[in-house]
Write a protein that holds these residues in place. Structure first.
Motif, PDB file in Angstrom:
ATOM      1  N   VAL A 195      -6.402  -3.531   3.760  1.00  0.00           N
ATOM      2  CA  VAL A 195      -7.378  -2.438   3.644  1.00  0.00           C
ATOM      3  C   VAL A 195      -7.074  -1.353   4.673  1.00  0.00           C
ATOM      4  CG1 VAL A 195      -9.810  -1.795   3.945  1.00  0.00           C
ATOM      5  CG2 VAL A 195      -9.214  -3.866   2.666  1.00  0.00           C
ATOM      6  N   ASN A 196      -6.829  -1.759   5.906  1.00  0.00           N
ATOM      7  CA  ASN A 196      -6.521  -0.786   6.964  1.00  0.00           C
ATOM      8  C   ASN A 196      -5.206  -0.069   6.696  1.00  0.00           C
ATOM      9  OD1 ASN A 196      -8.773  -0.957   8.742  1.00  0.00           O
ATOM     10  ND2 ASN A 196      -8.057  -2.957   9.432  1.00  0.00           N
ATOM     11  N   SER A 197      -4.244  -0.778   6.131  1.00  0.00           N
ATOM     12  CA  SER A 197      -2.969  -0.155   5.794  1.00  0.00           C
ATOM     13  C   SER A 197      -3.173   0.928   4.746  1.00  0.00           C
ATOM     14  CB  SER A 197      -1.982  -1.210   5.276  1.00  0.00           C
ATOM     15  OG  SER A 197      -0.768  -0.611   4.869  1.00  0.00           O
ATOM     16  N   TYR A 198      -4.039   0.635   3.776  1.00  0.00           N
ATOM     17  CA  TYR A 198      -4.340   1.633   2.754  1.00  0.00           C
ATOM     18  C   TYR A 198      -4.996   2.866   3.386  1.00  0.00           C
ATOM     19  CZ  TYR A 198      -6.833   3.983  -1.005  1.00  0.00           C
ATOM     20  OH  TYR A 198      -7.342   4.939  -1.846  1.00  0.00           O
ATOM     21  N   LEU A 199      -5.938   2.654   4.289  1.00  0.00           N
ATOM     22  CA  LEU A 199      -6.601   3.770   4.966  1.00  0.00           C
ATOM     23  C   LEU A 199      -5.601   4.617   5.740  1.00  0.00           C
ATOM     24  CD1 LEU A 199      -9.846   2.084   6.368  1.00  0.00           C
ATOM     25  CD2 LEU A 199      -9.715   3.774   4.552  1.00  0.00           C
ATOM     26  N   ASN A 200      -4.624   3.969   6.323  1.00  0.00           N
ATOM     27  CA  ASN A 200      -3.642   4.673   7.147  1.00  0.00           C
ATOM     28  C   ASN A 200      -2.607   5.433   6.322  1.00  0.00           C
ATOM     29  OD1 ASN A 200      -4.594   4.017   9.757  1.00  0.00           O
ATOM     30  ND2 ASN A 200      -3.734   1.958   9.584  1.00  0.00           N
ATOM     31  N   HIS A 201      -2.337   4.969   5.097  1.00  0.00           N
ATOM     32  CA  HIS A 201      -1.240   5.559   4.322  1.00  0.00           C
ATOM     33  C   HIS A 201      -1.682   6.468   3.176  1.00  0.00           C
ATOM     34  CE1 HIS A 201       1.059   2.187   6.221  1.00  0.00           C
ATOM     35  NE2 HIS A 201       1.965   3.132   6.294  1.00  0.00           N
ATOM     36  N   SER A 202      -2.926   6.321   2.731  1.00  0.00           N
ATOM     37  CA  SER A 202      -3.365   7.138   1.604  1.00  0.00           C
ATOM     38  C   SER A 202      -3.628   8.583   2.039  1.00  0.00           C
ATOM     39  CB  SER A 202      -4.623   6.557   0.964  1.00  0.00           C
ATOM     40  OG  SER A 202      -5.047   7.379  -0.103  1.00  0.00           O
ATOM     41  N   LYS A 203      -2.983   9.506   1.361  1.00  0.00           N
ATOM     42  CA  LYS A 203      -3.172  10.926   1.650  1.00  0.00           C
ATOM     43  C   LYS A 203      -4.223  11.558   0.749  1.00  0.00           C
ATOM     44  CE  LYS A 203       1.631  11.491   3.151  1.00  0.00           C
ATOM     45  NZ  LYS A 203       2.920  12.184   2.904  1.00  0.00           N
ATOM     46  N   MET A 204      -4.584  10.861  -0.325  1.00  0.00           N
ATOM     47  CA  MET A 204      -5.511  11.425  -1.302  1.00  0.00           C
ATOM     48  C   MET A 204      -6.872  10.730  -1.314  1.00  0.00           C
ATOM     49  SD  MET A 204      -3.946  13.964  -2.374  1.00  0.00           S
ATOM     50  CE  MET A 204      -5.277  14.429  -3.476  1.00  0.00           C
ATOM     51  N   LEU A 205      -7.096   9.831  -0.361  1.00  0.00           N
ATOM     52  CA  LEU A 205      -8.379   9.151  -0.287  1.00  0.00           C
ATOM     53  C   LEU A 205      -9.439  10.096   0.270  1.00  0.00           C
ATOM     54  CD1 LEU A 205     -10.133   6.626  -0.529  1.00  0.00           C
ATOM     55  CD2 LEU A 205      -9.342   5.947   1.750  1.00  0.00           C
ATOM     56  N   THR A 230     -12.388   3.632  11.544  1.00  0.00           N
ATOM     57  CA  THR A 230     -11.045   4.053  11.115  1.00  0.00           C
ATOM     58  C   THR A 230     -11.136   5.204  10.116  1.00  0.00           C
ATOM     59  OG1 THR A 230     -10.161   1.811  11.424  1.00  0.00           O
ATOM     60  CG2 THR A 230      -8.905   3.301  10.005  1.00  0.00           C
ATOM     61  N   ALA A 231     -12.085   5.123   9.201  1.00  0.00           N
ATOM     62  CA  ALA A 231     -12.250   6.184   8.200  1.00  0.00           C
ATOM     63  C   ALA A 231     -12.545   7.520   8.868  1.00  0.00           C
ATOM     64  CB  ALA A 231     -13.370   5.819   7.223  1.00  0.00           C
ATOM     65  N   PHE A 232     -13.435   7.523   9.822  1.00  0.00           N
ATOM     66  CA  PHE A 232     -13.764   8.770  10.512  1.00  0.00           C
ATOM     67  C   PHE A 232     -12.542   9.331  11.251  1.00  0.00           C
ATOM     68  CE2 PHE A 232     -18.451   7.660  10.441  1.00  0.00           C
ATOM     69  CZ  PHE A 232     -18.812   8.767   9.685  1.00  0.00           C
ATOM     70  N   LYS A 233     -11.760   8.437  11.850  1.00  0.00           N
ATOM     71  CA  LYS A 233     -10.565   8.881  12.570  1.00  0.00           C
ATOM     72  C   LYS A 233      -9.557   9.525  11.621  1.00  0.00           C
ATOM     73  CE  LYS A 233     -10.827   5.421  16.273  1.00  0.00           C
ATOM     74  NZ  LYS A 233     -10.190   4.195  16.852  1.00  0.00           N
ATOM     75  N   THR A 235       0.815  -1.220   0.000  1.00  0.00           N
ATOM     76  CA  THR A 235       0.000   0.000   0.000  1.00  0.00           C
ATOM     77  C   THR A 235       0.848   1.270   0.000  1.00  0.00           C
ATOM     78  OG1 THR A 235      -0.136  -0.041   2.431  1.00  0.00           O
ATOM     79  CG2 THR A 235      -1.888  -1.148   1.207  1.00  0.00           C
ATOM     80  N   LYS A 236       2.077   1.181   0.482  1.00  0.00           N
ATOM     81  CA  LYS A 236       2.945   2.358   0.543  1.00  0.00           C
ATOM     82  C   LYS A 236       3.420   2.796  -0.841  1.00  0.00           C
ATOM     83  CE  LYS A 236       4.606   1.225   5.190  1.00  0.00           C
ATOM     84  NZ  LYS A 236       5.788   0.886   6.024  1.00  0.00           N
ATOM     85  N   LYS A 237       3.287   1.912  -1.835  1.00  0.00           N
ATOM     86  CA  LYS A 237       3.742   2.238  -3.185  1.00  0.00           C
ATOM     87  C   LYS A 237       2.639   2.855  -4.049  1.00  0.00           C
ATOM     88  CE  LYS A 237       7.436  -1.213  -3.322  1.00  0.00           C
ATOM     89  NZ  LYS A 237       7.995  -2.383  -4.045  1.00  0.00           N
ATOM     90  N   ILE A 238       1.430   2.911  -3.525  1.00  0.00           N
ATOM     91  CA  ILE A 238       0.328   3.498  -4.292  1.00  0.00           C
ATOM     92  C   ILE A 238       0.579   4.988  -4.467  1.00  0.00           C
ATOM     93  CG2 ILE A 238      -2.148   4.026  -4.254  1.00  0.00           C
ATOM     94  CD1 ILE A 238      -2.554   1.408  -2.746  1.00  0.00           C
ATOM     95  N   PRO A 239       0.525   5.496  -5.688  1.00  0.00           N
ATOM     96  CA  PRO A 239       0.833   6.914  -5.925  1.00  0.00           C
ATOM     97  C   PRO A 239      -0.132   7.847  -5.203  1.00  0.00           C
ATOM     98  CG  PRO A 239      -0.175   5.914  -7.871  1.00  0.00           C
ATOM     99  CD  PRO A 239       0.144   4.798  -6.929  1.00  0.00           C
ATOM    100  N   GLN A 240       0.438   8.892  -4.605  1.00  0.00           N
ATOM    101  CA  GLN A 240      -0.351   9.911  -3.922  1.00  0.00           C
ATOM    102  C   GLN A 240      -0.120  11.230  -4.661  1.00  0.00           C
ATOM    103  OE1 GLN A 240      -2.400   8.975  -1.428  1.00  0.00           O
ATOM    104  NE2 GLN A 240      -1.617   6.886  -1.613  1.00  0.00           N
ATOM    105  N   ILE A 241      -0.972  11.501  -5.623  1.00  0.00           N
ATOM    106  CA  ILE A 241      -0.822  12.671  -6.487  1.00  0.00           C
ATOM    107  C   ILE A 241      -1.837  13.728  -6.055  1.00  0.00           C
ATOM    108  CG2 ILE A 241      -0.841  13.503  -8.869  1.00  0.00           C
ATOM    109  CD1 ILE A 241      -0.357  10.540  -9.705  1.00  0.00           C
ATOM    110  N   GLU A 242      -1.361  14.895  -5.689  1.00  0.00           N
ATOM    111  CA  GLU A 242      -2.226  15.921  -5.113  1.00  0.00           C
ATOM    112  C   GLU A 242      -3.394  16.304  -6.015  1.00  0.00           C
ATOM    113  OE1 GLU A 242      -0.206  19.333  -3.672  1.00  0.00           O
ATOM    114  OE2 GLU A 242       1.020  18.220  -2.236  1.00  0.00           O
TER     115      GLU A 242
END
Length: 198
Positions: free
Chosen positions: A102-112, A135-138, A20-27
């Motif tokens: 899934v939780n890792s993605y929620l924790n690392h995605s900056k553009m979700l 987790t999403a609300f947090k 999940t850390k390799k998923i692109p985070q494009i502003e």
């Protein structure tokens, strides 16, 4: 079927990831994720939103997909298809690893921006799904609970589901709930409007 003008055009497969850390985070490209159990109807929903039948493959073996798949829509945002969990044929360890991803993605995605959590209308909402909502609300991510296969319920079941949904929203007032039937397009417009608003 839903009017084509409400569907997303020019949607293409972009990339797939296990880490999940390799998923692109494009502003400039927000992300909208879809998750749920392996038989919840994620692939069918994404295909319907895009007016395509085979953009996302509907596997005959639930739980087969382990990767996180990104689809670029209209050169503007990503649809993120998260691995199914809970119904997969395999060990509890495999199921837990999918939920962990899934939780890792929620924790690392900056553009979700929004996570759409699919759950069969005929099922009680499992604890794992409620934990994802929390987790999403947090993380300041908008969760949307989608109760799928709504067309299969009878009137008594619909009344019960809506009553329980109202009670659940008292616990999570900012939670959006959509009753979905891909078969007759119920709820599709609501989901599209949620995405377009972002």
């Amino acid at each position: 079927m839903i009017n084509s003008k409400f569907q997303f055009q020019n949607v293409i497969f972009h990339s797939a990831y296990v880490d999940t850390k390799k998923i692109p985070q494009i502003e400039s490209i927000p992300q909208f994720a879809f998750c749920g159990r392996s038989n919840s109807g994620k692939s069918s929903l994404i295909n319907a939103l895009c007016g395509r039948k085979k953009l996302v493959k509907v596997s005959s073996t639930p739980g087969k997909t382990k990767e996180i798949n990104l689809f670029l829509a209209e050169d503007h945002f990503f649809f993120v298809d998260l691995p199914g969990f809970g119904f997969a044929k395999g060990s509890h360890q495999l199921r837990d690893s999918m939920i962990e991803r899934v939780n890792s993605y929620l924790n690392h995605s900056k553009m979700l921006k929004t996570i759409f959590l699919l759950c069969d209308s005929a099922r009680e909402l499992p604890l794992e799904e409620e934990n994802i909502i929390q987790t999403a609300f947090k993380k300041n991510i908008q969760p949307v609970l989608i109760r799928t296969k709504f067309d299969k319920l009878n009137q008594k079941e619909i009344h019960t589901l809506k009553k329980k949904s109202n009670e659940f929203q008292k616990i999570y007032p900012n939670l959006k709930i959509v009753f979905l039937s891909v078969k007759n397009s119920t709820g599709l417009k609501d989901i599209i409007e949620i995405i377009r608003e972002k």
